[in-house]
Enzyme design. Structure first.
Site, PDB file in Angstrom:
ATOM      1  N   ASP A 257      35.466  47.198  50.090  1.00  0.00           N
ATOM      2  CA  ASP A 257      36.927  47.111  50.138  1.00  0.00           C
ATOM      3  C   ASP A 257      37.310  45.781  50.771  1.00  0.00           C
ATOM      4  O   ASP A 257      36.743  45.386  51.803  1.00  0.00           O
ATOM      5  CB  ASP A 257      37.505  48.272  50.950  1.00  0.00           C
ATOM      6  CG  ASP A 257      39.030  48.243  50.966  1.00  0.00           C
ATOM      7  OD1 ASP A 257      39.636  48.629  49.958  1.00  0.00           O
ATOM      8  OD2 ASP A 257      39.591  47.816  51.985  1.00  0.00           O
ATOM      9  N   ASN A 265      48.778  40.003  48.553  1.00  0.00           N
ATOM     10  CA  ASN A 265      49.433  40.465  47.327  1.00  0.00           C
ATOM     11  C   ASN A 265      50.938  40.649  47.540  1.00  0.00           C
ATOM     12  O   ASN A 265      51.743  40.324  46.667  1.00  0.00           O
ATOM     13  CB  ASN A 265      48.800  41.795  46.896  1.00  0.00           C
ATOM     14  CG  ASN A 265      48.571  41.861  45.393  1.00  0.00           C
ATOM     15  OD1 ASN A 265      48.517  40.839  44.722  1.00  0.00           O
ATOM     16  ND2 ASN A 265      48.443  43.057  44.869  1.00  0.00           N
ATOM     17  N   ASP A 274      45.528  38.391  41.965  1.00  0.00           N
ATOM     18  CA  ASP A 274      44.645  38.479  40.789  1.00  0.00           C
ATOM     19  C   ASP A 274      43.579  37.395  40.817  1.00  0.00           C
ATOM     20  O   ASP A 274      42.423  37.632  40.429  1.00  0.00           O
ATOM     21  CB  ASP A 274      45.473  38.358  39.507  1.00  0.00           C
ATOM     22  CG  ASP A 274      46.323  39.593  39.248  1.00  0.00           C
ATOM     23  OD1 ASP A 274      46.093  40.620  39.920  1.00  0.00           O
ATOM     24  OD2 ASP A 274      47.218  39.519  38.375  1.00  0.00           O
ATOM     25  N   ASP A 300      41.518  46.730  45.038  1.00  0.00           N
ATOM     26  CA  ASP A 300      40.625  45.735  45.645  1.00  0.00           C
ATOM     27  C   ASP A 300      39.308  46.368  46.069  1.00  0.00           C
ATOM     28  O   ASP A 300      38.661  45.909  47.003  1.00  0.00           O
ATOM     29  CB  ASP A 300      41.315  45.076  46.845  1.00  0.00           C
ATOM     30  CG  ASP A 300      41.670  46.091  47.927  1.00  0.00           C
ATOM     31  OD1 ASP A 300      41.650  47.309  47.630  1.00  0.00           O
ATOM     32  OD2 ASP A 300      41.959  45.682  49.066  1.00  0.00           O
TER      33      ASP A 300
END
Length: 372
Positions: A257, A265, A274, A300
């Site tokens: 993670d 983000n 991205d 993620d």
């Protein structure tokens, strides 16, 4: 389209060469036999210098042509050969043979006896008719060969003072016209047939390539994460199930993670997020020995599997991955950094099913986050 036309032309040239070479030995043998009988059958033992010289030249030419045919059948036939080049060799040899016959016939009309002349007319007429069938692979040669055999001799007969020979000359010219027309139509039909054959083969190949491309796209839509190019959940679970079904197999499952990704983000934007996900996937691909044991689980989160790995080795690899994934990302406007937290589950020590393994690795990852 031009590329396809070029490929089609090359295939047609190879097929045309094959038609000519496959029938060549029979034609060369008949020509050798006929020329030998013409020279030695009627004039022996008083063979004049011209006929003997002509026979040696014709025989030498036929031997060279036969050698070329043998070479093609033994060394070239089963390769992706240059059809244009092969046609050139054959056509030159065949047309030179026709020219040799025309020379002999013009001289023979003046010098031959009636019996010899009749025999020559029958033999030449037969060869001209046969050439219209066996030389259809090359239009010019199919037309030129009977023309060279019939036209010069017919003109020589027409110019003689004997009325009977003049009539034979007229008939010869008429026969020449008919044979040339027949040869032209036969060659055009053969060319059209070869075109249809190779066009159909090309269409089938194009269809197969399109099917393969469509299959690949369907596979990618079903199995590949479009953003990162890694396996998606469905494909990874299938591969993981295969791994658990292998007898005596052992592996480590790592649940990864990214730390701080949500903040990037939310503050900088999804485009930057991205880009980080794509770069993270690229780093994982470079690190992993088996790309099929790597996936983007969602958001993620990433899963990786290391085969034949002990727990201590898995922990060491996890540390290396954390260092690798925590390296800053250079974007267009700034330098961004994310961390990584990894949970580990061992197969078969911790669980025997893929779902339970993922659950345990996920729990281990969250436990690590709480202790940070």
């Amino acid at each position: 389209m031009n590329k396809n036309n070029t490929i089609l032309d090359k295939c047609m040239e190879r097929d045309a060469a094959a038609i000519l070479y496959e029938n060549a030995i029979a034609g060369i043998s008949i020509t050798l036999l006929t020329s030998t009988l013409m020279v030695f059958g009627f004039t022996y033992p008083n063979i004049d210098t011209f006929r003997l010289t002509w026979w040696f030249a014709m025989t030498s030419l036929l031997v060279i042509r036969a050698a070329n045919v043998v070479w093609w059948k033994t060394k070239v036939k089963h390769t992706e050969y240059d059809g244009k080049k092969a046609l050139k060799y054959f056509v030159v040899g065949a047309n030179l043979t026709a020219i040799m016959w025309s020379i002999y016939l013009v001289v023979s009309v003046v010098q031959s006896s009636v019996l010899e002349l009749v025999t020559i007319i029958i033999a030449v007429g037969s060869m001209a008719g046969g050439s219209a069938a066996v030389l259809t692979g090359h239009k010019f040669t199919a037309m030129f060969f009977p023309f060279a055999l019939l036209f010069p001799g017919s003109i020589a007969l027409l110019l003689s003072e004997d009325r009977t020979l003049q009539i034979l000359g007229v008939l010869g010219l008429a026969f020449t016209l008919v044979i040339v027309i027949v040869a032209k139509k036969a060659a055009e039909f053969t060319k059209h047939t070869l075109f249809l054959k190779n066009e159909n083969a090309s269409l089938i190949q194009d269809m197969e390539e399109k099917v393969k491309d469509r299959t690949r796209k369907i596979y990618e839509l079903s199995n590949i994460d479009p953003l990162t190019g890694l396996y998606n959940r469905a494909a990874f679970l299938f591969e993981l199930d295969r791994q658990t079904s292998i007898p005596n197999n052992t592996f480590a499952l790592l649940f990864i993670d990214l730390d701080g990704f949500k903040k990037i983000n939310d503050t900088i934007g999804h485009k930057a997020g991205d880009e980080i996900l794509r770069e993270t996937a690229a780093r994982l691909k470079a690190f992993m020995p088996n790309k099929s044991l790597l996936c983007r689980w969602g958001g993620d989160e990433f899963l990786v599997v290391f085969e034949n790995t002990s727990e201590a080795s898995a922990v060491e690899k996890a540390k290396q991955l954390i260092t690798l994934l925590s390296t800053s990302h250079q974007t267009k406007n700034s330098e961004l950094s994310v961390g990584a937290t990894i949970g580990i589950a061992m197969y078969p020590e911790h669980a025997h099913s893929e779902n339970r393994l993922i659950q345990l690795a996920d729990m281990a990852m969250y436990s690590q986050k709480k202790n940070m």
